[in-house]
Design a protein around this motif. Structure first.
Motif, PDB file in Angstrom:
ATOM      1  N   VAL A  43       1.009  -1.256  -0.090  1.00  0.00           N
ATOM      2  CA  VAL A  43      -0.037  -0.054  -0.053  1.00  0.00           C
ATOM      3  C   VAL A  43       0.958   1.174  -0.067  1.00  0.00           C
ATOM      4  O   VAL A  43       0.722   2.378  -0.714  1.00  0.00           O
ATOM      5  CB  VAL A  43      -1.009   0.037   1.205  1.00  0.00           C
ATOM      6  N   ILE A  44       1.790   1.345   0.887  1.00  0.00           N
ATOM      7  CA  ILE A  44       2.605   2.224   1.057  1.00  0.00           C
ATOM      8  C   ILE A  44       3.562   2.595  -0.404  1.00  0.00           C
ATOM      9  O   ILE A  44       3.437   3.960  -0.770  1.00  0.00           O
ATOM     10  CB  ILE A  44       3.759   2.550   2.008  1.00  0.00           C
ATOM     11  N   CYS A  45       4.024   1.770  -1.042  1.00  0.00           N
ATOM     12  CA  CYS A  45       4.471   1.744  -2.440  1.00  0.00           C
ATOM     13  C   CYS A  45       3.623   2.428  -3.647  1.00  0.00           C
ATOM     14  O   CYS A  45       3.973   3.431  -4.293  1.00  0.00           O
ATOM     15  CB  CYS A  45       5.156   0.762  -2.849  1.00  0.00           C
ATOM     16  N   ARG A  46       2.485   1.941  -3.295  1.00  0.00           N
ATOM     17  CA  ARG A  46       1.364   2.434  -4.228  1.00  0.00           C
ATOM     18  C   ARG A  46       1.109   3.857  -4.017  1.00  0.00           C
ATOM     19  O   ARG A  46       1.354   4.866  -5.109  1.00  0.00           O
ATOM     20  CB  ARG A  46       0.007   1.707  -4.054  1.00  0.00           C
ATOM     21  N   LEU A  47       0.865   4.287  -2.743  1.00  0.00           N
ATOM     22  CA  LEU A  47       0.755   5.750  -2.294  1.00  0.00           C
ATOM     23  C   LEU A  47       1.561   6.544  -2.669  1.00  0.00           C
ATOM     24  O   LEU A  47       1.360   7.873  -3.145  1.00  0.00           O
ATOM     25  CB  LEU A  47       0.076   5.899  -0.994  1.00  0.00           C
ATOM     26  N   ILE A  48       2.914   6.265  -2.341  1.00  0.00           N
ATOM     27  CA  ILE A  48       4.133   7.142  -2.839  1.00  0.00           C
ATOM     28  C   ILE A  48       4.278   7.390  -4.228  1.00  0.00           C
ATOM     29  O   ILE A  48       4.384   8.577  -4.735  1.00  0.00           O
ATOM     30  CB  ILE A  48       5.377   6.247  -2.277  1.00  0.00           C
ATOM     31  N   ALA A  49       4.148   6.388  -5.070  1.00  0.00           N
ATOM     32  CA  ALA A  49       4.101   6.400  -6.431  1.00  0.00           C
ATOM     33  C   ALA A  49       3.167   7.287  -6.987  1.00  0.00           C
ATOM     34  O   ALA A  49       3.517   8.273  -7.933  1.00  0.00           O
ATOM     35  CB  ALA A  49       4.175   5.052  -7.128  1.00  0.00           C
ATOM     36  N   ALA A  96       3.414  15.937 -12.156  1.00  0.00           N
ATOM     37  CA  ALA A  96       2.519  16.052 -13.194  1.00  0.00           C
ATOM     38  C   ALA A  96       1.594  17.564 -13.239  1.00  0.00           C
ATOM     39  O   ALA A  96       0.940  17.972 -13.937  1.00  0.00           O
ATOM     40  CB  ALA A  96       1.600  14.988 -13.424  1.00  0.00           C
ATOM     41  N   GLY A  97       1.942  18.299 -12.144  1.00  0.00           N
ATOM     42  CA  GLY A  97       1.185  19.440 -11.846  1.00  0.00           C
ATOM     43  C   GLY A  97      -0.330  19.332 -11.472  1.00  0.00           C
ATOM     44  O   GLY A  97      -0.974  20.309 -11.227  1.00  0.00           O
ATOM     45  N   MET A  98      -0.537  18.141 -10.988  1.00  0.00           N
ATOM     46  CA  MET A  98      -1.877  17.743 -10.513  1.00  0.00           C
ATOM     47  C   MET A  98      -2.016  17.994  -9.139  1.00  0.00           C
ATOM     48  O   MET A  98      -2.097  16.986  -8.139  1.00  0.00           O
ATOM     49  CB  MET A  98      -2.411  16.342 -11.093  1.00  0.00           C
ATOM     50  N   GLN A  99      -1.810  19.200  -8.581  1.00  0.00           N
ATOM     51  CA  GLN A  99      -1.785  19.217  -7.018  1.00  0.00           C
ATOM     52  C   GLN A  99      -2.907  18.843  -6.315  1.00  0.00           C
ATOM     53  O   GLN A  99      -2.787  18.330  -5.154  1.00  0.00           O
ATOM     54  CB  GLN A  99      -1.175  20.621  -6.807  1.00  0.00           C
ATOM     55  N   THR A 100      -4.019  19.066  -6.824  1.00  0.00           N
ATOM     56  CA  THR A 100      -5.247  18.613  -5.854  1.00  0.00           C
ATOM     57  C   THR A 100      -5.099  17.063  -5.608  1.00  0.00           C
ATOM     58  O   THR A 100      -5.473  16.556  -4.709  1.00  0.00           O
ATOM     59  CB  THR A 100      -6.571  19.019  -6.605  1.00  0.00           C
ATOM     60  N   GLU A 101      -4.734  16.389  -6.906  1.00  0.00           N
ATOM     61  CA  GLU A 101      -4.702  14.787  -6.732  1.00  0.00           C
ATOM     62  C   GLU A 101      -3.585  14.456  -5.924  1.00  0.00           C
ATOM     63  O   GLU A 101      -3.658  13.698  -4.941  1.00  0.00           O
ATOM     64  CB  GLU A 101      -4.720  14.241  -8.098  1.00  0.00           C
ATOM     65  N   ALA A 102      -2.571  15.350  -5.800  1.00  0.00           N
ATOM     66  CA  ALA A 102      -1.269  15.007  -4.926  1.00  0.00           C
ATOM     67  C   ALA A 102      -1.522  15.231  -3.656  1.00  0.00           C
ATOM     68  O   ALA A 102      -1.520  14.501  -2.765  1.00  0.00           O
ATOM     69  CB  ALA A 102      -0.185  15.752  -5.359  1.00  0.00           C
ATOM     70  N   MET A 103      -2.440  16.122  -3.325  1.00  0.00           N
ATOM     71  CA  MET A 103      -2.869  16.407  -1.875  1.00  0.00           C
ATOM     72  C   MET A 103      -3.758  15.260  -1.237  1.00  0.00           C
ATOM     73  O   MET A 103      -3.756  15.025  -0.201  1.00  0.00           O
ATOM     74  CB  MET A 103      -3.403  17.864  -1.726  1.00  0.00           C
ATOM     75  N   GLN A 104      -4.700  14.733  -2.144  1.00  0.00           N
ATOM     76  CA  GLN A 104      -5.559  13.823  -1.845  1.00  0.00           C
ATOM     77  C   GLN A 104      -4.735  12.650  -1.632  1.00  0.00           C
ATOM     78  O   GLN A 104      -4.821  11.956  -0.480  1.00  0.00           O
ATOM     79  CB  GLN A 104      -6.592  13.623  -2.953  1.00  0.00           C
ATOM     80  N   GLU A 105      -3.916  12.339  -2.448  1.00  0.00           N
ATOM     81  CA  GLU A 105      -2.980  11.006  -2.233  1.00  0.00           C
ATOM     82  C   GLU A 105      -2.271  11.095  -0.996  1.00  0.00           C
ATOM     83  O   GLU A 105      -1.608  10.355  -0.017  1.00  0.00           O
ATOM     84  CB  GLU A 105      -2.147  10.564  -3.324  1.00  0.00           C
ATOM     85  N   CYS A 106      -1.767  12.194  -0.784  1.00  0.00           N
ATOM     86  CA  CYS A 106      -0.790  12.711   0.357  1.00  0.00           C
ATOM     87  C   CYS A 106      -1.653  12.526   1.736  1.00  0.00           C
ATOM     88  O   CYS A 106      -1.185  11.928   2.794  1.00  0.00           O
ATOM     89  CB  CYS A 106      -0.331  14.111   0.358  1.00  0.00           C
TER      90      CYS A 106
END
Length: 361
Positions: free
Chosen positions: A217-223, A231-241
Motif C-alpha cells: 500500500v505504501i509503495c502505491r501511495l508514494i508512487a 504532473a502538476g496535478m496538485q489537488t490529486e497529489a494532496m488527496q493521495e498525500c
C-alpha cells in the motif's frame, strides 16, 4: 615520504594503494604498486583499477590507458570494472569515439553489464549520437540488464529527451510491473511527457493499472502522490498525500520525504517544516533526501540564511551530502548572489565526491 615494505601480503598492499588513491597521493600509490609487482603480489587487477581511477581523476589519460594495457598483459583478461573505468574516463574528457569503440569491444568479449550500458548511453546522448544510444538501450533489454531504478531511469530519460514518449511510458509501465518503484529522478526524466495533456492521461492510466498488481500500500501511495505532484496535478497529489498520512501502517522515511515534497510543491512551507521537525524529534530518522528537500524549500522561500544553517547542521549531524544535495545548495547560493558560498560548496563537493568514489573502488 619514504615507505618501508616488510612482510606485506597482497591484501595489505591493495589497501595501501586504495588509501593513497583516496588521498590523491599519486607518487605513493605508484611506489606501492611497484613494490607489489617486485614482490610478486600483483596477481589481481584490483590495485591496477584503483590506479586507473586515480589517473582518470587527474586527467592523465595516457597513464590510465597504460595501466589498462598492463591488465591486458596479465594472465586474466581485463574485467568489466576496468573496462567501465576506461569508458568513464573517455566520457569525461569527451572522447566519444574511443568510448564507443571500447564498448563494442566489451560486447564482443561479453564484458558488458548494467553500469557499462548506463555510462555509454549517457556519453552517446551527450554527443547527440541517439541512434547508437537507442541500440544500447535495446541491448540492455535483450540481455536482461534493465533492472533497478537507475537503469530504468537512464533509458526512460533517453527516450523522453528524444521524443519517444510512448516508448518512455511503456518502460515506465514495465518498471512498475516489475515492482521497481519510481523515484524523484524518474519523474524528472518524464517531465516532457507529463507536460503533454494527452500523454499525461495515458501515463495516469498506466500507473493506476500497474499499481493494482502491487500489494504494498505504501509503495502505491508514494508512487501516485509523487506522480501527481510532478504532473502538476496538485489537488490529486494532496488527496493521495492525505491518504498516505492517514494510513495505519507505519511510514518509512521515503513516505515522509514524499509528504514533505508535496507540501512544498503546494506552498505549504509551515506544514513541511513541522513534518521535518517531528522526524528529527520522533523519527524515523531523516536521510540525505529529507535534508535536500528541505534545503530546496528554504531556497524557494528565499531563506538563504536558513539554507546555510540547515546545510551546516546536516553535516555536523554526520550526514554526508550527495551530488544532488550539493548542486541544490550551489544553485540556491548562485540565485541569491552568494557566489562566494557557491564556490566554497562546489569545491567541497568535488573533494567529498572524489573521496567517496575512491572508497567505492
Amino acid at each position: 615520504m619514504k615507505i618501508i615494505y616488510s612482510h606485506i601480503d597482497e591484501v595489505a598492499y591493495t589497501a595501501m594503494v586504495n588509501a593513497y588513491v583516496n588521498a590523491g597521493m599519486q607518487t605513493e600509490a605508484e611506489a606501492t604498486l611497484h613494490a607489489m609487482e617486485v614482490e610478486g603480489h600483483a596477481t589481481s587487477s584490483i590495485a591496477y583499477c584503483l590506479m586507473m581511477k586515480l589517473y582518470g581523476k587527474l586527467d592523465m589519460l595516457e597513464k590510465a590507458e597504460e595501466v589498462f594495457r598492463r591488465i591486458e598483459c596479465m594472465e586474466m583478461q581485463p574485467n568489466v570494472h576496468a573496462w567501465n573505468i576506461l569508458l568513464d574516463i573517455y566520457g569525461r574528457i569527451g572522447m566519444t569515439n574511443n568510448a564507443w569503440v571500447s564498448f563494442r569491444k566489451m560486447q564482443k568479449g561479453r564484458y558488458v553489464d548494467k553500469a557499462s550500458c548506463k555510462t555509454i548511453i549517457k556519453i552517446l546522448r551527450k554527443a547527440g549520437r541517439t541512434q547508437e544510444a537507442f541500440a544500447v538501450a535495446n541491448v540492455m533489454q535483450k540481455l536482461g540488464l534493465l533492472f533497478g531504478v537507475s537503469s530504468f531511469n537512464a533509458v526512460i530519460d533517453l527516450y523522453a529527451r528524444n521524443g519517444k514518449y510512448h516508448e518512455a511510458l511503456d518502460l515506465f509501465e514495465q518498471m512498475i510491473k516489475n515492482r521497481c518503484w519510481p523515484n524523484l529522478r524518474t519523474y524528472f526524466c518524464l517531465k516532457d511527457v507529463l507536460e503533454n495533456p494527452g500523454l499525461l492521461k495515458e501515463a495516469v492510466w498506466k500507473l493506476k493499472l500497474a499499481r493494482k498488481q502491487e500489494n504494498n500500500v505504501i509503495c502505491r501511495l508514494i508512487a501516485m502522490t509523487t506522480f501527481y505532484c510532478f504532473a502538476g496535478m496538485q489537488t490529486e497529489a494532496m488527496q493521495e498525500c492525505k491518504k498516505l498520512k492517514e494510513t495505519r501502517i507505519a511510514l518509512d522515511i521515503a513516505a515522509y520525504n514524499t509528504i514533505i515534497h508535496v507540501y512544498g510543491a503546494n506552498g505549504k512551507f509551515d506544514e513541511a517544516t513541522n513534518v521535518f521537525m517531528q522526524l528529527r524529534t520522533n523519527g524515523p530518522t531523516p536521510n540525505v533526501v529529507t535534508f535536500t528537500t528541505m534545503l530546496l524549500l528554504y531556497g524557494k522561500a528565499g531563506l538563504v540564511e536558513g539554507v546555510i544553517r540547515l546545510f551546516s547542521t546536516m553535516k555536523q549531524s554526520g550526514y554526508r551530502p550527495d551530488e544532488s544535495c550539493f548542486k541544490t545548495v550551489i544553485k540556491i547560493y548562485k540565485r541569491a548572489g552568494r557566489f562566494d558560498l557557491a564556490s566554497m560548496a562546489k569545491h567541497e563537493m568535488h573533494s567529498v565526491l572524489f573521496l567517496k568514489e575512491g572508497r567505492n573502488s
